[in-house]
Design a protein around this motif. Structure first.
Motif, PDB file in Angstrom:
ATOM      1  N   HIS A 279       5.997  -5.325  -9.348  1.00 37.21           N
ATOM      2  CA  HIS A 279       5.267  -6.416  -8.686  1.00 37.21           C
ATOM      3  C   HIS A 279       4.568  -7.310  -9.707  1.00 37.21           C
ATOM      4  CE1 HIS A 279       2.485  -8.453  -5.967  1.00 37.21           C
ATOM      5  NE2 HIS A 279       1.509  -8.046  -6.756  1.00 37.21           N
ATOM      6  N   ASN A 280       3.816  -6.703 -10.634  1.00 39.06           N
ATOM      7  CA  ASN A 280       3.100  -7.491 -11.640  1.00 39.06           C
ATOM      8  C   ASN A 280       4.058  -8.218 -12.563  1.00 39.06           C
ATOM      9  OD1 ASN A 280       0.695  -6.611 -10.548  1.00 39.06           O
ATOM     10  ND2 ASN A 280       0.423  -4.947 -12.023  1.00 39.06           N
ATOM     11  N   SER A 281       5.197  -7.572 -12.874  1.00 36.84           N
ATOM     12  CA  SER A 281       6.209  -8.253 -13.682  1.00 36.84           C
ATOM     13  C   SER A 281       6.775  -9.447 -12.931  1.00 36.84           C
ATOM     14  CB  SER A 281       7.315  -7.271 -14.062  1.00 36.84           C
ATOM     15  OG  SER A 281       8.349  -7.919 -14.778  1.00 36.84           O
ATOM     16  N   GLY A 282       6.946  -9.273 -11.595  1.00 37.35           N
ATOM     17  CA  GLY A 282       7.431 -10.398 -10.789  1.00 37.35           C
ATOM     18  C   GLY A 282       6.456 -11.560 -10.793  1.00 37.35           C
ATOM     19  N   LEU A 283       5.158 -11.258 -10.805  1.00 34.64           N
ATOM     20  CA  LEU A 283       4.165 -12.328 -10.881  1.00 34.64           C
ATOM     21  C   LEU A 283       4.247 -13.054 -12.221  1.00 34.64           C
ATOM     22  CD1 LEU A 283       1.046 -10.605  -9.259  1.00 34.64           C
ATOM     23  CD2 LEU A 283       2.654 -12.199  -8.200  1.00 34.64           C
ATOM     24  N   THR A 284       4.505 -12.299 -13.292  1.00 34.74           N
ATOM     25  CA  THR A 284       4.679 -12.932 -14.607  1.00 34.74           C
ATOM     26  C   THR A 284       5.887 -13.859 -14.591  1.00 34.74           C
ATOM     27  OG1 THR A 284       3.701 -10.988 -15.674  1.00 34.74           O
ATOM     28  CG2 THR A 284       4.985 -12.484 -17.068  1.00 34.74           C
ATOM     29  N   ASP A 285       6.966 -13.401 -13.970  1.00 34.58           N
ATOM     30  CA  ASP A 285       8.154 -14.252 -13.861  1.00 34.58           C
ATOM     31  C   ASP A 285       7.861 -15.488 -13.013  1.00 34.58           C
ATOM     32  OD1 ASP A 285       9.498 -12.391 -15.361  1.00 34.58           O
ATOM     33  OD2 ASP A 285      10.414 -11.392 -13.625  1.00 34.58           O
ATOM     34  N   LEU A 286       7.076 -15.296 -11.931  1.00 30.49           N
ATOM     35  CA  LEU A 286       6.735 -16.430 -11.078  1.00 30.49           C
ATOM     36  C   LEU A 286       5.902 -17.455 -11.840  1.00 30.49           C
ATOM     37  CD1 LEU A 286       6.660 -17.804  -8.304  1.00 30.49           C
ATOM     38  CD2 LEU A 286       4.679 -16.379  -7.729  1.00 30.49           C
ATOM     39  N   ALA A 287       4.943 -16.984 -12.638  1.00 31.09           N
ATOM     40  CA  ALA A 287       4.130 -17.903 -13.435  1.00 31.09           C
ATOM     41  C   ALA A 287       5.001 -18.663 -14.431  1.00 31.09           C
ATOM     42  CB  ALA A 287       3.031 -17.127 -14.164  1.00 31.09           C
ATOM     43  N   ARG A 288       5.948 -17.978 -15.038  1.00 27.77           N
ATOM     44  CA  ARG A 288       6.851 -18.637 -15.981  1.00 27.77           C
ATOM     45  C   ARG A 288       7.683 -19.703 -15.260  1.00 27.77           C
ATOM     46  NH1 ARG A 288       9.537 -14.513 -17.184  1.00 27.77           N
ATOM     47  NH2 ARG A 288       8.031 -13.722 -18.717  1.00 27.77           N
ATOM     48  N   SER A 289       8.141 -19.380 -14.042  1.00 29.21           N
ATOM     49  CA  SER A 289       8.933 -20.348 -13.268  1.00 29.21           C
ATOM     50  C   SER A 289       8.095 -21.549 -12.863  1.00 29.21           C
ATOM     51  CB  SER A 289       9.515 -19.661 -12.030  1.00 29.21           C
ATOM     52  OG  SER A 289      10.371 -18.590 -12.390  1.00 29.21           O
ATOM     53  N   LEU A 290       6.817 -21.308 -12.561  1.00 28.34           N
ATOM     54  CA  LEU A 290       5.939 -22.420 -12.203  1.00 28.34           C
ATOM     55  C   LEU A 290       5.744 -23.365 -13.382  1.00 28.34           C
ATOM     56  CD1 LEU A 290       3.259 -20.535 -10.079  1.00 28.34           C
ATOM     57  CD2 LEU A 290       4.814 -22.287  -9.249  1.00 28.34           C
ATOM     58  N   ARG A 291       5.553 -22.808 -14.551  1.00 24.90           N
ATOM     59  CA  ARG A 291       5.373 -23.658 -15.738  1.00 24.90           C
ATOM     60  C   ARG A 291       6.643 -24.444 -16.041  1.00 24.90           C
ATOM     61  NH1 ARG A 291       2.618 -18.838 -17.404  1.00 24.90           N
ATOM     62  NH2 ARG A 291       0.356 -19.215 -17.567  1.00 24.90           N
ATOM     63  N   ALA A 292       7.802 -23.844 -15.707  1.00 23.50           N
ATOM     64  CA  ALA A 292       9.072 -24.526 -15.937  1.00 23.50           C
ATOM     65  C   ALA A 292       9.401 -25.515 -14.830  1.00 23.50           C
ATOM     66  CB  ALA A 292      10.191 -23.500 -16.076  1.00 23.50           C
ATOM     67  N   GLY A 293       8.602 -25.516 -13.744  1.00 20.50           N
ATOM     68  CA  GLY A 293       8.831 -26.462 -12.653  1.00 20.50           C
ATOM     69  C   GLY A 293      10.030 -26.127 -11.799  1.00 20.50           C
ATOM     70  N   GLU A 294      10.338 -24.830 -11.614  1.00 21.32           N
ATOM     71  CA  GLU A 294      11.458 -24.458 -10.756  1.00 21.32           C
ATOM     72  C   GLU A 294      11.067 -24.676  -9.297  1.00 21.32           C
ATOM     73  OE1 GLU A 294      12.789 -20.540 -11.603  1.00 21.32           O
ATOM     74  OE2 GLU A 294      13.035 -20.914 -13.762  1.00 21.32           O
ATOM     75  N   PRO A 295      11.860 -25.439  -8.529  1.00 23.84           N
ATOM     76  CA  PRO A 295      11.470 -25.824  -7.161  1.00 23.84           C
ATOM     77  C   PRO A 295      11.150 -24.641  -6.251  1.00 23.84           C
ATOM     78  CG  PRO A 295      13.310 -27.168  -7.907  1.00 23.84           C
ATOM     79  CD  PRO A 295      13.108 -26.113  -8.955  1.00 23.84           C
ATOM     80  N   ASP A 296      11.991 -23.591  -6.254  1.00 27.06           N
ATOM     81  CA  ASP A 296      11.737 -22.460  -5.352  1.00 27.06           C
ATOM     82  C   ASP A 296      10.395 -21.802  -5.635  1.00 27.06           C
ATOM     83  OD1 ASP A 296      14.146 -22.921  -4.188  1.00 27.06           O
ATOM     84  OD2 ASP A 296      15.216 -21.306  -5.221  1.00 27.06           O
ATOM     85  N   ALA A 297      10.105 -21.624  -6.921  1.00 28.12           N
ATOM     86  CA  ALA A 297       8.847 -20.982  -7.294  1.00 28.12           C
ATOM     87  C   ALA A 297       7.663 -21.852  -6.914  1.00 28.12           C
ATOM     88  CB  ALA A 297       8.834 -20.683  -8.788  1.00 28.12           C
ATOM     89  N   VAL A 298       7.767 -23.153  -7.126  1.00 33.54           N
ATOM     90  CA  VAL A 298       6.666 -24.066  -6.809  1.00 33.54           C
ATOM     91  C   VAL A 298       6.381 -24.049  -5.307  1.00 33.54           C
ATOM     92  CG1 VAL A 298       5.939 -26.475  -6.788  1.00 33.54           C
ATOM     93  CG2 VAL A 298       7.066 -25.535  -8.815  1.00 33.54           C
ATOM     94  N   VAL A 299       7.433 -24.151  -4.499  1.00 34.59           N
ATOM     95  CA  VAL A 299       7.235 -24.177  -3.046  1.00 34.59           C
ATOM     96  C   VAL A 299       6.672 -22.848  -2.556  1.00 34.59           C
ATOM     97  CG1 VAL A 299       8.429 -24.307  -0.830  1.00 34.59           C
ATOM     98  CG2 VAL A 299       8.981 -25.935  -2.643  1.00 34.59           C
TER      99      VAL A 299
END
Length: 707
Positions: free
Chosen positions: A180-200
């Protein structure tokens, strides 16, 4: 002769005069008492009328104060929302710790017998019998020692197995936390990269998890993200015109004994509604930008809509009543606590706001999520899909998590998924806006085919405590064993097996099946809360209900652990102690009344053969008492919404019987009684008598002595 006659007449006349005088005095005294009584009655009537008038006036003032408070809450939405904490990714991080190992009763060794105890019971030997008595005492001791040794070996075996099960469970939980915590790290990385699915996904969670919105306001949203422009575009549902009270004040009129409602002026009501819509859009912008800790947003477009009939076409449509596009820099310069919402939206941010939203006069929408390109993610509406029922066992794990969150939203709650997991064991954060019974809910989803182990329920309880949630819900495609229900009884936990999940999906317009189709409702062993139960992973079979029997299923609100019992009585006295049915005496001698495992939504059940009850029994009394071992400090104040479901042998509901709520300080309550009529039929009479001394005090009234 005449003189003597005159004397007698005089005596008689004097007696008559005195009698008349006495009668006159008595009559005057009676009249005086009557006048005093009438004055007292008139004074009582005046006092009653004054008290009644004061009550009605106070009730009218209370309603007026409620209306004022409701309007004040709407007017202060933006200001109070700005004081709410901002959504942060850190709130989703789980600590790497699990509930410590708790063996319960298995942690206590079996007491071993002592030889001296058996010799003490053999005192008073006669001459010549001492040797025989010693041998008998030693034989009894040997048998007791062998039985205790066997029980201790069995305890150690069960303890080792339970410890092995716990170690495996703890390792799985730590692995799940780390994933779960690793998934949050991946989500934060996706947010910084501006990935649409992660942002929404992230900003939808921010809106749903926000504490800034009153429970009465909707939270339906459709969103898309333009990575090139770094712009989030969303449609947000607005409250309807009816949210602003039509009544301004209430006044009691003694002359007609009625409340007179003063209507809120239409211009004032319209102004309040327009101001509320502007506050909603500004608050959405505030929540999004406050949650943007990863710098994903340069601008946001919000279209506020209501679902209604278009006054032009008459068809159902999303009518946009307000829209705004705001850049991050311009919006961050605003001091929202001080602004006039309408002026800020229209003049400061150059947005649009309907001049007559009460008449559904729409404005031209800004950029819509569908204009962005790519996928549009919606929350709060109906789940779209094919006509076939999806198999929950074969469904993609993330899609299954989203379906469960969608179910909670369809039930009137706010819910978002909070983690990704490959094994189906994920949490959903939900908020029930209902007063008193509502609050924050932690939901765990387990897509299993076999029985869910009790350790999963223990894990959920630990999560509820760690998160400070009001309730925990475990949703599964499988079933639960008796150990799970025993542990959950009396705790703020709710278990939803697969069959019940399918029923709920269909009830709220969603779709899903279990393999070839839904299965019958599960019946499980309902061990009483607080009784020791060996760890088990195997469900138990439950015998069917005989055709001539009924089931009384009892349900209530509140998390207090209760023992539900039945008494077969003649008049107000139980026939015998064997006719008191509870967890240590699950059946009457003739089997006419039995405790029975319950199935959802019931929390307790009793099986009854009314025709088989003893001839001298004229009533069957149902009672409930707080379990002192599970909730030693609890009372029945939270025992509400109670009812008895009368079911036939097939499980079909025949009737629902209302039961009185509990009261503060009381720990036992007579729920009601079935009473035999002269024609042989049975009639239910509601109870309501409460006891402060628990089950012992209640049973004393029915002639049962509790040791």
């Amino acid at each position: 002769m005449s003189r003597r006659s005159s004397g007698m007449i005089g005596v008689w006349a004097e007696a008559q005069r005195q009698q008349q005088q006495t009668q006159l005095i008595q009559m005057r005294e009676a009249e005086r008492r009557e006048r005093a009584y009438e004055r007292e009655a008139a004074r009582d009537r005046r006092e009653q009328q004054a008290a009644y008038k004061q009550h009605r006036e106070a009730e009218a003032r209370r309603r007026t104060e409620q209306l004022d408070a409701q309007v004040a809450e709407l007017q202060g939405l933006l200001a109070s929302g700005c004081r709410a904490p901002s959504f942060r990714m850190a709130a989703l991080v789980r600590p790497e710790q699990v509930q410590p190992f708790d063996p319960g009763g298995l942690g206590h060794p079996v007491p071993m017998p002592q030889l001296a105890q058996f010799h003490q019971h053999s005192g008073g030997w006669a001459l010549g019998s001492r040797g025989r008595a010693e041998r008998e005492a030693h034989d009894r001791y040997t048998r007791a020692w062998q039985a205790a040794t066997a029980a201790e070996q069995e305890r150690l075996r069960q303890l080792a197995a339970y410890r092995q099960q716990y170690d495996q469970w703890a390792a799985e939980q730590l692995a799940a936390v780390r994933r779960h915590n690793s998934g949050l790290t991946d989500l934060a990385r996706s947010l910084r990269a501006g990935e649409p699915d992660a942002v929404v996904e992230y900003f939808s969670a921010a809106l749903y998890a926000s504490t800034a919105w009153p429970g009465a306001l909707p939270r339906q949203v459709s969103a898309a993200y333009d990575p090139g422009a770094r712009q989030l575009v969303l449609d947000w549902e607005l409250p309807r015109y009816e949210v602003v009270p039509e009544v301004k004040a209430v006044r009691y009129m003694p002359s007609t004994d009625q409340d007179r409602e003063t209507a809120r002026p239409a211009t004032q009501r319209r102004a309040l509604y327009r101001d509320l819509l502007a506050q909603c859009l500004l608050l959405v912008l505030r929540e999004l930008y406050a949650a943007d800790e990863f710098g994903a947003l340069d601008s946001v477009v919000v279209n506020g809509f209501v679902d209604d009939h278009d006054p032009v076409t008459g068809r159902e449509a999303q009518l946009v009543l307000a829209t705004v596009q705001a850049g991050h820099g311009a919006f961050s310069a605003l001091r929202l606590e001080q602004v006039s919402a309408v002026d800020c939206l229209v003049e400061g941010l150059r947005g649009q706001l309907s001049a007559r939203p009460d008449q559904l006069t729409a404005v031209r929408a800004g950029r819509r999520p569908g204009d962005v390109g790519g996928d549009v993610v919606s929350h709060g509406g109906h789940v779209a899909g094919d006509d076939d029922e999806p198999d929950l066992f074969q469904m993609d794990p993330i899609a299954f998590e989203n379906l469960v969150a969608e179910l909670f939203r369809a039930m009137g709650m706010e819910a978002v998924t909070t983690q990704r997991s490959g094994d189906g064991g994920v949490d959903v954060e939900a908020v029930d806006p209902a007063p008193i019974r509502g609050g924050r809910i932690v939901v765990q989803v387990k897509r299993y085919r076999n029985t869910v182990p009790p350790t999963a329920v223990r894990d959920l309880y630990g999560t509820v405590q760690d998160k400070g949630a009001n309730k925990g819900v475990l949703v599964t495609t499988a079933s639960f064993g008796p150990g799970s229900y025993t542990f959950a009884n009396g705790k703020p936990l709710e278990l939803v097996p697969g069959a019940e999940l399918v029923e709920l999906l269909h009830r709220y317009g969603l779709r899903g099946r279990l393999g070839g189709g839904s299965v019958p409702a599960q019946r499980t062993s309902g061990a009483a809360a607080g009784t020791a139960a060996a760890p088990t992973l195997v469900d138990v079979s439950v015998p069917p209900v005989p055709a001539d029997r009924n089931v009384l299923g009892m349900t209530w609100s509140g998390g207090v652990a209760l023992d539900v019992c039945a008494l077969v009585c003649e008049g107000g006295r139980v026939l015998s102690e064997d006719h008191f049915v509870f967890f240590n005496n699950p059946s009457t001698p003739d089997g006419s009344v039995r405790s029975r495992p319950h199935s959802a939504p019931d929390k307790a059940a009793v099986e009854v053969g009314f025709d088989d009850l003893p001839r001298n029994a004229d009533r069957l009394v149902l009672v409930a008492a707080v379990d002192p071992e599970v909730n030693p400090d609890a009372d029945l104040e939270g025992f509400t919404d109670a009812r008895i479901r009368l079911l036939d042998a097939s499980g079909a509901e025949i009737d629902q019987l209302e039961v009185s709520d509990g009261r503060a300080g009381e720990t036992a309550l007579v729920l009601g009684s079935f009473r035999r009529r002269p024609n042989g039929d049975w009639k239910f009479v509601i109870g309501g008598k409460g006891y402060r001394g628990g089950l012992e005090a209640l049973l004393g009234d029915f002639g049962v002595e509790v040791a």
